[in-house]
Design a protein around this motif. Structure first.
Motif, PDB file in Angstrom:
ATOM      1  N   GLU A  80       0.820  -1.214   0.000  1.00  0.00           N
ATOM      2  CA  GLU A  80       0.000   0.000   0.000  1.00  0.00           C
ATOM      3  C   GLU A  80       0.852   1.262   0.000  1.00  0.00           C
ATOM      4  O   GLU A  80       0.551   2.239  -0.698  1.00  0.00           O
ATOM      5  N   GLN A  81       1.929   1.277   0.799  1.00  0.00           N
ATOM      6  CA  GLN A  81       2.754   2.470   0.944  1.00  0.00           C
ATOM      7  C   GLN A  81       3.218   3.030  -0.395  1.00  0.00           C
ATOM      8  O   GLN A  81       3.318   4.254  -0.568  1.00  0.00           O
ATOM      9  N   LYS A  82       3.512   2.165  -1.352  1.00  0.00           N
ATOM     10  CA  LYS A  82       4.129   2.604  -2.599  1.00  0.00           C
ATOM     11  C   LYS A  82       3.133   3.180  -3.600  1.00  0.00           C
ATOM     12  O   LYS A  82       3.541   3.664  -4.662  1.00  0.00           O
ATOM     13  N   GLY A  83       1.839   3.134  -3.301  1.00  0.00           N
ATOM     14  CA  GLY A  83       0.849   3.798  -4.151  1.00  0.00           C
ATOM     15  C   GLY A  83       0.748   3.234  -5.557  1.00  0.00           C
ATOM     16  O   GLY A  83       0.368   3.959  -6.495  1.00  0.00           O
ATOM     17  N   ILE A  84       1.050   1.950  -5.739  1.00  0.00           N
ATOM     18  CA  ILE A  84       1.056   1.371  -7.085  1.00  0.00           C
ATOM     19  C   ILE A  84      -0.338   1.397  -7.718  1.00  0.00           C
ATOM     20  O   ILE A  84      -0.479   1.537  -8.938  1.00  0.00           O
ATOM     21  N   ALA A  85      -1.377   1.277  -6.918  1.00  0.00           N
ATOM     22  CA  ALA A  85      -2.734   1.324  -7.462  1.00  0.00           C
ATOM     23  C   ALA A  85      -2.981   2.649  -8.182  1.00  0.00           C
ATOM     24  O   ALA A  85      -3.610   2.688  -9.254  1.00  0.00           O
ATOM     25  N   TYR A  86      -2.473   3.748  -7.601  1.00  0.00           N
ATOM     26  CA  TYR A  86      -2.645   5.054  -8.249  1.00  0.00           C
ATOM     27  C   TYR A  86      -1.804   5.145  -9.519  1.00  0.00           C
ATOM     28  O   TYR A  86      -2.214   5.770 -10.505  1.00  0.00           O
ATOM     29  N   LEU A  87      -0.638   4.499  -9.524  1.00  0.00           N
ATOM     30  CA  LEU A  87       0.182   4.471 -10.730  1.00  0.00           C
ATOM     31  C   LEU A  87      -0.536   3.718 -11.845  1.00  0.00           C
ATOM     32  O   LEU A  87      -0.517   4.154 -13.011  1.00  0.00           O
ATOM     33  N   LEU A  88      -1.181   2.609 -11.518  1.00  0.00           N
ATOM     34  CA  LEU A  88      -1.910   1.858 -12.537  1.00  0.00           C
ATOM     35  C   LEU A  88      -3.096   2.662 -13.074  1.00  0.00           C
ATOM     36  O   LEU A  88      -3.370   2.650 -14.289  1.00  0.00           O
ATOM     37  N   ASP A 111       0.637  -7.290  -2.305  1.00  0.00           N
ATOM     38  CA  ASP A 111      -0.438  -6.773  -3.165  1.00  0.00           C
ATOM     39  C   ASP A 111      -0.284  -7.166  -4.626  1.00  0.00           C
ATOM     40  O   ASP A 111      -1.040  -6.680  -5.472  1.00  0.00           O
ATOM     41  N   ARG A 112       0.653  -8.039  -4.929  1.00  0.00           N
ATOM     42  CA  ARG A 112       0.927  -8.370  -6.331  1.00  0.00           C
ATOM     43  C   ARG A 112      -0.330  -8.859  -7.057  1.00  0.00           C
ATOM     44  O   ARG A 112      -0.686  -8.346  -8.132  1.00  0.00           O
ATOM     45  N   ASP A 113      -1.021  -9.830  -6.500  1.00  0.00           N
ATOM     46  CA  ASP A 113      -2.196 -10.383  -7.180  1.00  0.00           C
ATOM     47  C   ASP A 113      -3.300  -9.346  -7.315  1.00  0.00           C
ATOM     48  O   ASP A 113      -3.952  -9.251  -8.372  1.00  0.00           O
ATOM     49  N   ALA A 114      -3.511  -8.558  -6.263  1.00  0.00           N
ATOM     50  CA  ALA A 114      -4.555  -7.527  -6.314  1.00  0.00           C
ATOM     51  C   ALA A 114      -4.230  -6.477  -7.370  1.00  0.00           C
ATOM     52  O   ALA A 114      -5.123  -5.992  -8.086  1.00  0.00           O
ATOM     53  N   LEU A 115      -2.948  -6.123  -7.491  1.00  0.00           N
ATOM     54  CA  LEU A 115      -2.553  -5.123  -8.479  1.00  0.00           C
ATOM     55  C   LEU A 115      -2.660  -5.684  -9.896  1.00  0.00           C
ATOM     56  O   LEU A 115      -3.040  -4.960 -10.828  1.00  0.00           O
ATOM     57  N   ALA A 150       5.204   6.648  -6.654  1.00  0.00           N
ATOM     58  CA  ALA A 150       3.857   7.104  -6.324  1.00  0.00           C
ATOM     59  C   ALA A 150       3.527   6.929  -4.846  1.00  0.00           C
ATOM     60  O   ALA A 150       2.354   6.857  -4.467  1.00  0.00           O
ATOM     61  N   SER A 151       4.532   6.894  -4.005  1.00  0.00           N
ATOM     62  CA  SER A 151       4.359   6.536  -2.588  1.00  0.00           C
ATOM     63  C   SER A 151       3.383   7.451  -1.857  1.00  0.00           C
ATOM     64  O   SER A 151       3.276   8.653  -2.145  1.00  0.00           O
ATOM     65  N   LEU A 152       2.715   6.874  -0.862  1.00  0.00           N
ATOM     66  CA  LEU A 152       1.810   7.618   0.009  1.00  0.00           C
ATOM     67  C   LEU A 152       2.561   8.178   1.206  1.00  0.00           C
ATOM     68  O   LEU A 152       2.115   9.142   1.826  1.00  0.00           O
ATOM     69  N   TRP A 153       3.678   7.564   1.573  1.00  0.00           N
ATOM     70  CA  TRP A 153       4.580   8.109   2.591  1.00  0.00           C
ATOM     71  C   TRP A 153       5.965   7.506   2.368  1.00  0.00           C
ATOM     72  O   TRP A 153       6.090   6.436   1.794  1.00  0.00           O
ATOM     73  N   GLU A 154       6.998   8.233   2.809  1.00  0.00           N
ATOM     74  CA  GLU A 154       8.374   7.780   2.632  1.00  0.00           C
ATOM     75  C   GLU A 154       9.249   8.351   3.742  1.00  0.00           C
ATOM     76  O   GLU A 154       8.886   9.332   4.400  1.00  0.00           O
ATOM     77  N   GLY A 155      10.416   7.717   3.938  1.00  0.00           N
ATOM     78  CA  GLY A 155      11.429   8.269   4.817  1.00  0.00           C
ATOM     79  C   GLY A 155      12.484   8.960   3.965  1.00  0.00           C
ATOM     80  O   GLY A 155      12.575  10.178   3.909  1.00  0.00           O
ATOM     81  N   MET A 156      13.281   8.167   3.273  1.00  0.00           N
ATOM     82  CA  MET A 156      14.246   8.654   2.281  1.00  0.00           C
ATOM     83  C   MET A 156      14.347   7.566   1.221  1.00  0.00           C
ATOM     84  O   MET A 156      15.024   6.562   1.414  1.00  0.00           O
ATOM     85  N   PRO A 157      13.607   7.696   0.117  1.00  0.00           N
ATOM     86  CA  PRO A 157      13.459   6.595  -0.843  1.00  0.00           C
ATOM     87  C   PRO A 157      14.721   6.313  -1.654  1.00  0.00           C
ATOM     88  O   PRO A 157      15.124   7.116  -2.504  1.00  0.00           O
ATOM     89  N   ASN A 158      15.331   5.176  -1.393  1.00  0.00           N
ATOM     90  CA  ASN A 158      16.530   4.781  -2.133  1.00  0.00           C
ATOM     91  C   ASN A 158      16.253   4.650  -3.623  1.00  0.00           C
ATOM     92  O   ASN A 158      17.101   5.005  -4.455  1.00  0.00           O
ATOM     93  N   ALA A 159      15.093   4.122  -3.983  1.00  0.00           N
ATOM     94  CA  ALA A 159      14.781   3.914  -5.403  1.00  0.00           C
ATOM     95  C   ALA A 159      14.792   5.233  -6.160  1.00  0.00           C
ATOM     96  O   ALA A 159      15.234   5.295  -7.319  1.00  0.00           O
ATOM     97  N   VAL A 171       9.335  11.434 -11.615  1.00  0.00           N
ATOM     98  CA  VAL A 171       8.074  11.983 -11.123  1.00  0.00           C
ATOM     99  C   VAL A 171       7.820  11.328  -9.780  1.00  0.00           C
ATOM    100  O   VAL A 171       7.886  10.093  -9.664  1.00  0.00           O
ATOM    101  N   ALA A 172       7.569  12.115  -8.756  1.00  0.00           N
ATOM    102  CA  ALA A 172       7.367  11.565  -7.415  1.00  0.00           C
ATOM    103  C   ALA A 172       6.229  12.298  -6.724  1.00  0.00           C
ATOM    104  O   ALA A 172       5.896  13.441  -7.073  1.00  0.00           O
ATOM    105  N   THR A 173       5.637  11.631  -5.752  1.00  0.00           N
ATOM    106  CA  THR A 173       4.618  12.281  -4.945  1.00  0.00           C
ATOM    107  C   THR A 173       5.281  13.155  -3.886  1.00  0.00           C
ATOM    108  O   THR A 173       6.366  12.855  -3.396  1.00  0.00           O
ATOM    109  N   ALA A 174       4.611  14.227  -3.547  1.00  0.00           N
ATOM    110  CA  ALA A 174       5.179  15.224  -2.627  1.00  0.00           C
ATOM    111  C   ALA A 174       4.978  14.792  -1.188  1.00  0.00           C
ATOM    112  O   ALA A 174       4.200  15.376  -0.430  1.00  0.00           O
TER     113      ALA A 174
END
Length: 248
Positions: A80-88, A111-115, A150-159, A171-174
């Protein structure tokens, strides 16, 4: 988690100093767990810039992706944290304008199957690739056109750091962490979290303005090289350890 916050608070008397990977995390630690500001330093994550800057370009033809097709990539856990549903959801909008675009998702999770089901329900399964965990992330980044976090929250995203080191337009979420790495229209584009419409618009802008996107990517790589290379991070830890060992 409140439990982790309590644990930090209860054990902090045993701690000489706390290190947070971003100012957002530091502010959260003070506000939510009661840690003392004078016992906190901010030292960001570091990245091996050369590894990502000089990686060979991955061959995506085995996936059915030609070198002329734009590729939007994200790297992270399928949670959920990574916001992949919104990316799709954003991908479905992008594909209406750019049907040749391909979306590559690197990483695995609960969430792989759900996504996958969501991609099918949006009618975009043929343009979305779930690659799972990969050891060739630097090369996949070099083969891509745009990186999205597309994360919903982050600390310091290595990716995100790695994509910037690879000189890939981002492109990243604020959200905290990402806001400290990306300055909108200077080193990338920031959009509100949980907003598929604005995410899609930002992706389309990056794809339709290659010269501007390249400028943003070059600036981002320069900043990562200057401020977030491993040598910078280890130097900050070295200074902190020396100060704690010999405060005089």
């Amino acid at each position: 988690s409140r439990w982790y916050g309590r644990l930090d608070r209860w054990t902090n008397g045993l701690v000489d100093h706390n290190v947070c990977v971003s100012q957002g995390v530091a502010d959260f630690a003070v506000r939510e767990t009661g840690l003392k500001p004078h016992k906190i330093s901010v030292i960001p994550n570091g990245v091996d810039v050369e590894k990502f800057a000089r990686a060979p370009v991955a061959d995506l033809i085995p996936l059915g992706v030609s070198p002329t097709q734009p590729v939007v990539i994200t790297v992270g856990r399928l949670e959920e944290q990574k916001g992949i549903a919104y990316l799709l959801q954003a991908a479905a909008v992008v594909l209406q304008t750019r049907p040749d675009c391909q979306f590559v998702l690197v990483g695995d999770g609960h969430d792989r199957d759900a996504l996958k089901a969501l991609a099918a329900s949006l009618g975009i399964s043929r343009s979305v690739w779930f690659l799972g965990s990969r050891s060739d992330v630097p090369s996949l980044l070099k083969a891509s056109s745009v990186f999205v976090l597309a994360s919903l929250w982050e600390g310091m995203p290595n990716a995100l750091l790695e994509a910037m080191a690879a000189r890939l337009p981002v492109v990243a979420t604020a959200v905290e962490g990402s806001r400290e790495l990306v300055q909108s229209n200077v080193t990338g584009m920031l959009v509100p979290p949980a907003n598929a419409t604005e995410l899609a618009q930002a992706i389309l802008h990056m794809l339709s303005t290659p010269d501007d996107s390249a400028r943003l990517a070059e600036t981002a790589q320069q900043i990562v090289t200057t401020r977030f290379a491993h040598s910078s991070t280890t130097g900050l830890y070295d200074s902190l350890y020396r100060r704690l060992i010999n405060p005089r």
